[in-house]
Design a protein around this motif. Structure first.
Motif, PDB file in Angstrom:
ATOM      1  N   THR A  38      -4.956 -36.467  -5.194  1.00 29.30           N
ATOM      2  CA  THR A  38      -5.028 -36.351  -6.647  1.00 29.30           C
ATOM      3  C   THR A  38      -6.166 -35.403  -7.013  1.00 29.30           C
ATOM      4  N   ASP A  39      -5.968 -34.692  -8.110  1.00 29.28           N
ATOM      5  CA  ASP A  39      -6.984 -33.799  -8.653  1.00 29.28           C
ATOM      6  C   ASP A  39      -6.792 -33.802 -10.159  1.00 29.28           C
ATOM      7  N   ARG A  40      -7.669 -34.513 -10.850  1.00 25.27           N
ATOM      8  CA  ARG A  40      -7.566 -34.714 -12.300  1.00 25.27           C
ATOM      9  C   ARG A  40      -6.208 -35.306 -12.650  1.00 25.27           C
ATOM     10  N   ASP A  41      -5.325 -34.509 -13.255  1.00 26.48           N
ATOM     11  CA  ASP A  41      -4.019 -35.035 -13.657  1.00 26.48           C
ATOM     12  C   ASP A  41      -2.890 -34.561 -12.735  1.00 26.48           C
ATOM     13  N   GLU A  42      -3.237 -34.109 -11.531  1.00 24.03           N
ATOM     14  CA  GLU A  42      -2.223 -33.633 -10.582  1.00 24.03           C
ATOM     15  C   GLU A  42      -2.095 -34.594  -9.408  1.00 24.03           C
TER      16      GLU A  42
END
Length: 181
Positions: A38-42
């Motif tokens: 995950t990376d922020r909203d991804e």
């Protein structure tokens, strides 16, 4: 990252279906483990390769195999050649393994062939250009799962790989497999 234009809904159990075309392109089969990032909203999915987690170990292992056998040595996971050492390594590292290699790994049986004795040389990678005259492929099996393979290759005319090379490749596969048990 490349957009596919495909949108899927999450079902009541939190599942998402990965389209068949994408699974085929990325060589994802039923039962394959996927790693989530995950990376922020991804949210990203990546095919999980236990051997890739010990990549530095695989590099050192390929180097040692080459020094002991004098042959081109490679360590593969189920999808690609992770590391190789010896003359011709650049033609292997990072390339996708061939379907024939996948069959050998899936069978969990070692493969030995000497061209001088009429053996069939399996392509190690999908787009292999170089011809080899002898090869050993030993699957790396841990906890009943095939994680990849140890490969020894020769391009010398009339080359015959001996029992000591087979034992060396098997020992190496066992040592790598023990890293995961």
């Amino acid at each position: 990252m490349k957009a596919t234009g495909i949108v899927r809904r999450i079902d009541e159990l939190g599942r998402v279906v990965i389209p068949k075309e994408i699974r085929r392109t990325l060589r994802i089969r039923e039962g394959d483990p996927l790693e989530l990032f995950t990376d922020r909203d991804e949210l990203m999915l990546k095919k999980y390769s236990p051997i890739a987690s010990v990549e530095r170990f695989a590099e050192g292992t390929a180097k040692s195999l080459n020094e002991q056998s004098g042959l081109l040595a490679a360590i593969c996971d189920n999808d690609a050649v992770l590391s190789a050492y010896g003359q011709g390594k650049r033609g292997l590292v990072g390339k996708t393994v061939s379907d024939k290699m996948t069959e050998v790994m899936t069978s969990r049986r070692s493969y030995l062939a000497n061209k001088s004795e009429g053996g069939e040389m399996l392509p190690v990678t999908q787009d292999q250009e170089e011809e080899f005259t002898a090869q050993i492929v030993v699957p790396i099996v841990a906890n009943g799962d095939c994680l990849g393979a140890v490969v020894l290759l020769s391009r010398e005319e009339g080359s015959v790989l001996e029992a000591s090379c087979v034992k060396l490749a098997r020992l190496t596969a066992d040592i790598i497999a023990n890293q995961f048990e």
